[in-house]
Design a protein around this motif. Sequence first.
Motif, PDB file in Angstrom:
ATOM      1  N   LYS A  81       0.852  -1.195   0.000  1.00  0.00           N
ATOM      2  CA  LYS A  81       0.000   0.000   0.000  1.00  0.00           C
ATOM      3  C   LYS A  81       0.882   1.238   0.000  1.00  0.00           C
ATOM      4  CE  LYS A  81      -3.841  -2.103   2.496  1.00  0.00           C
ATOM      5  NZ  LYS A  81      -4.712  -2.001   3.680  1.00  0.00           N
ATOM      6  N   SER A  82       0.320   2.309  -0.566  1.00  0.00           N
ATOM      7  CA  SER A  82       1.035   3.585  -0.645  1.00  0.00           C
ATOM      8  C   SER A  82       0.315   4.632   0.185  1.00  0.00           C
ATOM      9  CB  SER A  82       1.063   4.084  -2.091  1.00  0.00           C
ATOM     10  OG  SER A  82       1.653   3.131  -2.947  1.00  0.00           O
ATOM     11  N   PHE A  83       1.081   5.575   0.715  1.00  0.00           N
ATOM     12  CA  PHE A  83       0.446   6.752   1.307  1.00  0.00           C
ATOM     13  C   PHE A  83       0.201   7.750   0.186  1.00  0.00           C
ATOM     14  CE2 PHE A  83       5.004   7.657   1.596  1.00  0.00           C
ATOM     15  CZ  PHE A  83       5.094   8.995   1.262  1.00  0.00           C
ATOM     16  N   ASN A  84      -0.470   8.849   0.493  1.00  0.00           N
ATOM     17  CA  ASN A  84      -0.749   9.873  -0.508  1.00  0.00           C
ATOM     18  C   ASN A  84       0.542  10.634  -0.819  1.00  0.00           C
ATOM     19  OD1 ASN A  84      -1.584  11.999  -2.069  1.00  0.00           O
ATOM     20  ND2 ASN A  84      -2.972  12.859  -0.549  1.00  0.00           N
ATOM     21  N   TRP A  85       1.209  10.287  -1.889  1.00  0.00           N
ATOM     22  CA  TRP A  85       2.501  10.855  -2.237  1.00  0.00           C
ATOM     23  C   TRP A  85       2.432  12.356  -2.484  1.00  0.00           C
ATOM     24  CZ3 TRP A  85       3.641   6.592  -6.374  1.00  0.00           C
ATOM     25  CH2 TRP A  85       3.865   5.360  -5.722  1.00  0.00           C
ATOM     26  N   LYS A  86       1.283  12.870  -2.821  1.00  0.00           N
ATOM     27  CA  LYS A  86       1.144  14.302  -3.117  1.00  0.00           C
ATOM     28  C   LYS A  86       1.468  15.162  -1.907  1.00  0.00           C
ATOM     29  CE  LYS A  86      -1.996  13.674  -6.897  1.00  0.00           C
ATOM     30  NZ  LYS A  86      -3.273  13.085  -7.162  1.00  0.00           N
ATOM     31  N   ILE A  87       1.342  14.619  -0.704  1.00  0.00           N
ATOM     32  CA  ILE A  87       1.625  15.443   0.471  1.00  0.00           C
ATOM     33  C   ILE A  87       3.117  15.761   0.597  1.00  0.00           C
ATOM     34  CG2 ILE A  87      -0.429  14.674   1.705  1.00  0.00           C
ATOM     35  CD1 ILE A  87       1.348  13.002   3.519  1.00  0.00           C
ATOM     36  N   THR A  88       3.967  15.058  -0.132  1.00  0.00           N
ATOM     37  CA  THR A  88       5.402  15.381  -0.081  1.00  0.00           C
ATOM     38  C   THR A  88       5.677  16.754  -0.682  1.00  0.00           C
ATOM     39  OG1 THR A  88       5.906  14.285  -2.200  1.00  0.00           O
ATOM     40  CG2 THR A  88       6.080  12.950  -0.184  1.00  0.00           C
ATOM     41  N   ARG A  89       4.755  17.267  -1.468  1.00  0.00           N
ATOM     42  CA  ARG A  89       4.919  18.595  -2.071  1.00  0.00           C
ATOM     43  C   ARG A  89       4.811  19.705  -1.030  1.00  0.00           C
ATOM     44  NH1 ARG A  89       0.274  17.785  -6.511  1.00  0.00           N
ATOM     45  NH2 ARG A  89       1.171  16.009  -7.597  1.00  0.00           N
ATOM     46  N   ASN A  90       4.134  19.428   0.074  1.00  0.00           N
ATOM     47  CA  ASN A  90       3.792  20.462   1.049  1.00  0.00           C
ATOM     48  C   ASN A  90       4.666  20.460   2.291  1.00  0.00           C
ATOM     49  OD1 ASN A  90       1.537  21.161  -0.567  1.00  0.00           O
ATOM     50  ND2 ASN A  90       0.431  19.426   0.286  1.00  0.00           N
ATOM     51  N   VAL A  91       5.823  19.847   2.211  1.00  0.00           N
ATOM     52  CA  VAL A  91       6.650  19.718   3.410  1.00  0.00           C
ATOM     53  C   VAL A  91       8.122  19.852   3.052  1.00  0.00           C
ATOM     54  CG1 VAL A  91       6.804  17.196   3.273  1.00  0.00           C
ATOM     55  CG2 VAL A  91       6.989  18.301   5.479  1.00  0.00           C
ATOM     56  N   LYS A  92       8.874  20.428   3.971  1.00  0.00           N
ATOM     57  CA  LYS A  92      10.326  20.482   3.811  1.00  0.00           C
ATOM     58  C   LYS A  92      10.898  19.249   4.485  1.00  0.00           C
ATOM     59  CE  LYS A  92      14.447  23.167   4.439  1.00  0.00           C
ATOM     60  NZ  LYS A  92      15.042  24.450   4.733  1.00  0.00           N
ATOM     61  N   SER A 129       8.851   4.337  -0.408  1.00  0.00           N
ATOM     62  CA  SER A 129       8.555   2.913  -0.318  1.00  0.00           C
ATOM     63  C   SER A 129       7.054   2.735  -0.133  1.00  0.00           C
ATOM     64  CB  SER A 129       9.310   2.322   0.880  1.00  0.00           C
ATOM     65  OG  SER A 129       9.139   0.926   0.935  1.00  0.00           O
ATOM     66  N   GLY A 130       6.585   1.540  -0.387  1.00  0.00           N
ATOM     67  CA  GLY A 130       5.187   1.218  -0.118  1.00  0.00           C
ATOM     68  C   GLY A 130       4.322   1.154  -1.353  1.00  0.00           C
ATOM     69  N   GLY A 131       4.035  -0.041  -1.787  1.00  0.00           N
ATOM     70  CA  GLY A 131       3.079  -0.239  -2.869  1.00  0.00           C
ATOM     71  C   GLY A 131       3.541   0.224  -4.235  1.00  0.00           C
ATOM     72  N   ILE A 132       4.832   0.347  -4.433  1.00  0.00           N
ATOM     73  CA  ILE A 132       5.342   0.799  -5.730  1.00  0.00           C
ATOM     74  C   ILE A 132       5.388  -0.393  -6.678  1.00  0.00           C
ATOM     75  CG2 ILE A 132       7.262   1.885  -6.946  1.00  0.00           C
ATOM     76  CD1 ILE A 132       7.990   3.170  -4.200  1.00  0.00           C
ATOM     77  N   ASN A 133       4.772  -0.210  -7.853  1.00  0.00           N
ATOM     78  CA  ASN A 133       4.679  -1.298  -8.823  1.00  0.00           C
ATOM     79  C   ASN A 133       4.682  -0.726 -10.240  1.00  0.00           C
ATOM     80  OD1 ASN A 133       1.950  -0.510  -9.510  1.00  0.00           O
ATOM     81  ND2 ASN A 133       1.321  -1.453  -7.577  1.00  0.00           N
ATOM     82  N   GLU A 134       4.452  -1.576 -11.207  1.00  0.00           N
ATOM     83  CA  GLU A 134       4.459  -1.161 -12.618  1.00  0.00           C
ATOM     84  C   GLU A 134       3.439  -0.067 -12.912  1.00  0.00           C
ATOM     85  OE1 GLU A 134       4.244  -4.480 -15.470  1.00  0.00           O
ATOM     86  OE2 GLU A 134       4.542  -5.766 -13.720  1.00  0.00           O
TER      87      GLU A 134
END
Length: 137
Positions: A65-76, A84-89
């Motif tokens: 499973k993946s977390f919401n990767w978009k939140i990485t845009r809003n943090v330093k 990591s987590g749920g990364i696939n083709e």
Amino acid sequence: IQLHGNEDISYIHKLKKNNDVTIIKAFGIKDLKDFKIANEYLDVDYFLFDYKPTKNYELPGGNAKSFNWKITRNVKILKKWFLSGGINENNIKEAIGIKNLYGIDISSGVEEKLGVKSDNKISRILKIIKNTNEYKK
């Protein structure tokens, strides 16, 4: 060393002081406050951000499973970091397009069954990565 437990800052400081090691500290991510916690671990060399289990029966990793990767845009983020987590083709192009990402940790996304890696899935995901413009930058 890749740490996936509840190691506190003092433990990591002692580990670094007494050993010549590179430390990757994994953090489960649900929301922005989890990044704030990670940024307190200044003695580690790298962060690894993974899905944060929400149910008691889920493992601390390996849930595909993946977390919401978009939140990485809003943090330093104060250290170089791995995703990591749920990364696939199906989502690897999105993953490698994330700004300021240092690396990717792929495990369950290339398994044919729990704990068994698939040569075909590994080959396919590597081909996608090699053919993606984000990777070539």
